[in-house]
Design an enzyme around this catalytic site. Sequence first.
Site, mmCIF file in Angstrom:
data_model
loop_
_atom_site.group_PDB
_atom_site.id
_atom_site.type_symbol
_atom_site.label_atom_id
_atom_site.label_comp_id
_atom_site.label_asym_id
_atom_site.label_seq_id
_atom_site.Cartn_x
_atom_site.Cartn_y
_atom_site.Cartn_z
ATOM 1 N N ASP A 221 -30.514 63.872 20.465
ATOM 2 C CA ASP A 221 -31.538 63.592 21.479
ATOM 3 C C ASP A 221 -30.840 63.637 22.828
ATOM 4 O O ASP A 221 -30.040 62.752 23.161
ATOM 5 C CB ASP A 221 -32.139 62.210 21.200
ATOM 6 C CG ASP A 221 -33.260 61.854 22.166
ATOM 7 O OD1 ASP A 221 -33.582 62.661 23.045
ATOM 8 O OD2 ASP A 221 -33.803 60.729 22.030
ATOM 9 N N HIS A 306 -31.950 54.039 23.038
ATOM 10 C CA HIS A 306 -32.275 53.491 21.719
ATOM 11 C C HIS A 306 -31.279 53.967 20.667
ATOM 12 O O HIS A 306 -30.634 55.001 20.823
ATOM 13 C CB HIS A 306 -33.688 53.924 21.309
ATOM 14 C CG HIS A 306 -33.928 55.406 21.515
ATOM 15 N ND1 HIS A 306 -33.652 56.349 20.547
ATOM 16 C CD2 HIS A 306 -34.403 56.092 22.584
ATOM 17 C CE1 HIS A 306 -33.944 57.561 21.024
ATOM 18 N NE2 HIS A 306 -34.409 57.430 22.244
ATOM 19 N N HIS A 314 -36.328 56.418 16.906
ATOM 20 C CA HIS A 314 -36.095 55.082 17.455
ATOM 21 C C HIS A 314 -35.645 54.175 16.315
ATOM 22 O O HIS A 314 -36.451 53.766 15.479
ATOM 23 C CB HIS A 314 -37.366 54.539 18.117
ATOM 24 C CG HIS A 314 -37.738 55.283 19.369
ATOM 25 N ND1 HIS A 314 -39.039 55.491 19.774
ATOM 26 C CD2 HIS A 314 -36.972 55.897 20.298
ATOM 27 C CE1 HIS A 314 -39.052 56.185 20.903
ATOM 28 N NE2 HIS A 314 -37.814 56.443 21.226
ATOM 29 N N GLU A 339 -30.056 57.015 27.428
ATOM 30 C CA GLU A 339 -30.882 57.760 28.389
ATOM 31 C C GLU A 339 -31.279 56.849 29.538
ATOM 32 O O GLU A 339 -31.547 55.666 29.340
ATOM 33 C CB GLU A 339 -32.118 58.363 27.722
ATOM 34 C CG GLU A 339 -33.119 57.394 27.152
ATOM 35 C CD GLU A 339 -34.317 58.094 26.515
ATOM 36 O OE1 GLU A 339 -34.786 59.098 27.077
ATOM 37 O OE2 GLU A 339 -34.768 57.629 25.451
ATOM 38 N N GLU A 434 -29.787 62.196 29.493
ATOM 39 C CA GLU A 434 -29.617 61.511 28.201
ATOM 40 C C GLU A 434 -28.538 62.189 27.368
ATOM 41 O O GLU A 434 -28.416 63.408 27.365
ATOM 42 C CB GLU A 434 -30.943 61.539 27.451
ATOM 43 C CG GLU A 434 -30.928 60.908 26.068
ATOM 44 C CD GLU A 434 -32.290 60.960 25.412
ATOM 45 O OE1 GLU A 434 -32.538 60.151 24.503
ATOM 46 O OE2 GLU A 434 -33.114 61.825 25.791
#
Length: 453
Positions: A221, A306, A314, A339, A434
């Site tokens: 991510d 997260h 998440h 992030e 991020e």
Amino acid sequence: MISKDEKQVELKNIAPQNHEEDDVEEDDVVDDTPGAGGEPVECDFKTAVICYSEETRKKKKKKKPKKKKAQQSDPPRVGLSKIFTNGVYPEGEIQPYKDDNAWRTTSEEKRYDERMAMEDPEITYQSIRRAAEVHRQVRQSARKHIRPGMTMTEVANFIEDGSRALVEENGLESGIGFPTGLSLNHCAAHYTPNAGDTNVLQSGDVLKIDIGVHVKGRIVDSAFTLNFEPTYDKLIEAVRAATDTGVRESGIDVRLGEIGGAIQETMESYEVEVNGKIYPGIHLSFGVSDSFDTFPVKSIENLSGHSIGLYQIHGGKSVQLVKNDDQTKMEEGEYFAIETFGSTGRGRVVESGECSHYAKIIDAPRVPLRLTSAKSLLKSIGSNFGTLPFCRRYLDRVGETKYLLALNHLVQQGIVQDYPPLCDAKGSMTAQFEHTILLRPTVKEVISRGDDY
């Protein structure tokens, strides 16, 4: 009868006359075959022919040409397994642990733990590194090709076509980790175009590009921000610096609240100058009516980084962007998305606009579904996406039609979670950066780090 002298004459006529021109380099091989060196030997006519034929066969043997290594295309569409044929993918940026955890870098016990992890197909770091290399190559191409005048759907398709090709999409084994985020200007997160979207990228836009790729459920991510004129360069610089601060401060046993404080301190040390132009959101945020040229960058207080679980974007832990009292610690072996979001507005987002993002809830309750269409849609979601986030375009892509009523029913029943766009005040600008990090036993690996950010 053939005399001994006549045998010698016939052998000379049969043997090659110019060895220098015909010779091919051979490895140092000892050959006991009579006549293998080309010199005459004492044998009958039949043996001489066999010796000469064997020698000629060896000399004519050619080396096989080496296979050329596959090269990436532009735009990238060559699967990474064809380029990294040994299955070993580039390691991310390595950052040593500090302070009380500095001992881990040289610990033999922790090195052993890492070797065991690499040998376990369920834990191996090669899956996440493969996803990260896909991410790097796709985003570098996106930076080069995305330009004002493209529709947001064209931008999304360009990125996702590349991701699918490079990761060699294969059901839930490998593919896109979540819908490509393309949030514009005051919208900070969770926007991707639905079918029929007519938004066109403008030269003054600030575009957040959030890309997810997974291999065997290990999700990378990572996000960055693009602009096409310099007005908001300082905003983008602030958010990138804040993300780097969050990455640097993260580590095993570090408290999440402390990381939030470090992020906020870096973020809010920046300010942005915008040629004296007042934006509606800024005007209301500061409660003034006079013209001004500069205003501070704010951390968006209700967005966060997260932890990331297997097939779960998440994972349960949150890394807020402002100082807080969360005493939860990061732990060995965990993956985190660090992030940060900065804003020229009020520094707080609300849900606004048409929803595009959804995900099946992992521990969703088992409830009876009244709509047959909802049952059918839930089955399709489970087989195509599992617990990975998806968007309406993805449902269109797998052949679902007229599904909105069923989808809303699944949301109402608490089986599917909807994620509407998250926006600051209109007229403000937001930016995002991020990275995905892995807290290995010996070091911290910034999985998604590249030459660009």
